[in-house]
Design a protein around this motif. Sequence first.
Motif, PDB file in Angstrom:
ATOM      1  N   ARG A 208     -25.629 121.404  30.834  1.00 43.70           N
ATOM      2  CA  ARG A 208     -25.330 120.416  31.881  1.00 43.70           C
ATOM      3  C   ARG A 208     -23.852 120.296  32.212  1.00 43.70           C
ATOM      4  N   SER A 238     -28.084 121.027  34.668  1.00 43.93           N
ATOM      5  CA  SER A 238     -29.113 120.004  34.844  1.00 43.93           C
ATOM      6  C   SER A 238     -28.895 118.870  33.862  1.00 43.93           C
ATOM      7  N   PRO A 239     -29.448 117.681  34.151  1.00 47.64           N
ATOM      8  CA  PRO A 239     -29.269 116.533  33.232  1.00 47.64           C
ATOM      9  C   PRO A 239     -29.839 116.782  31.847  1.00 47.64           C
TER      10      PRO A 239
END
Length: 409
Positions: A208, A238-239
Amino acid sequence: MYRPTRVPLPVLVAPAAASTALALRPVRGPFPAATAGWVASLPAQELPLHVGALVGAVTAHAWGRGQRRPSDLVGAGIAALTCAGLGTVLARHLAAGPALERALREGAGSRAGEPQEGAGSRAEGDDTATTTSSAPRHRTPWPTVLTRPWPLPPRGVRARRGMVYGPDPRANRFDLYTRADRAGDRRSFADAPAVRGVLVHVHGGHFRAGGPSRESRAMLFDHARRGWAAISATYTLSPTPEGGFPQHLVDVKRLIRWIRVEGPAHGIPAGAPIVVAGSSAGAHIAMMSALAAGDPRFQPGFTDVDTTLAGAVGLYGYYGRLGAATRDVSDPVRHPASAAPPVLVVHGTHDTYTPVTGARRLVRHLRAGSSNPVVYAELPGAQHGFDAVRSPRYLAVVEAVARFTDRYA
């Protein structure tokens, strides 16, 4: 007359003492405490000589003042213990070379022992070295360690930054380093010296965070200087790790496609051997790229491209599943090892962010199913993130990776 308040010597040396203590005896858990301890240990862990010099200078200044206080004696004692601890950390750095040498010999027998003819060599501190002769036994370049710990692009290496390999110009970025004929050469990449192979490095950051050329810079520059095209790439972040799967793997495969299709316009032969390396989360992607070569699930729209690798390298990697929903496809050991290329895995025994047990699990899987060399080295006392600066430990890793990759160029 106003006199500034003297900061007691114990207070001045306390941060270095704490960092050293955490480098020697890391916090193992819970995870938030272990992570905080890892971050706090980084100065002493990666720059023990510099921290020791700073402690010595502060102590000498305080001890040389005309009027000493009882706290100065206490501080001097803490400083002495800190320097002794830093000596132990440095000894662990120097143990990396023999550990890597053993791993190269044991992991692939004669193929990973003494370098074959053509294996690369260079002194890390020599910015003009471009030879490809046999590598000598590793020797630490102390002037480089002491005066230039942060690696900068050396003379004779050309850098092209912010290149794009896919549809998303933010996520699909990379930096390209290649060798020039001479320092300051500004000709087009099409006129560059012949490329021996391609080293792709995939950064970490828990899937992330991160970006190109923030990690393993010394390894990238070393390969470029020896005739490789060295690429440092980012991917879709991405988270959560699972939230970005399989897109980050697709991205790296798309980068391999770019090398095959677009690379010739930049001096990279279409058939050049490709080695994918990664740090932390990037090591997971590197191993997945190696184990899932040609898998159509991860090559949407370019299933016809050969994404087979000549080798893979993992540095302090995470090699487990990315989540419960994807456990059968995101875990490297769930993929057959029979088609795995030669692999080099390097991990620290004191890694508290991605414990060494995960690396051992991957190596067992690879050795049980692969007919190719699987080289595994555990670095005594090394923590997570050991590839940021040119420490004695990391320079030994750089040389070992060069000896490994040069077999397949």
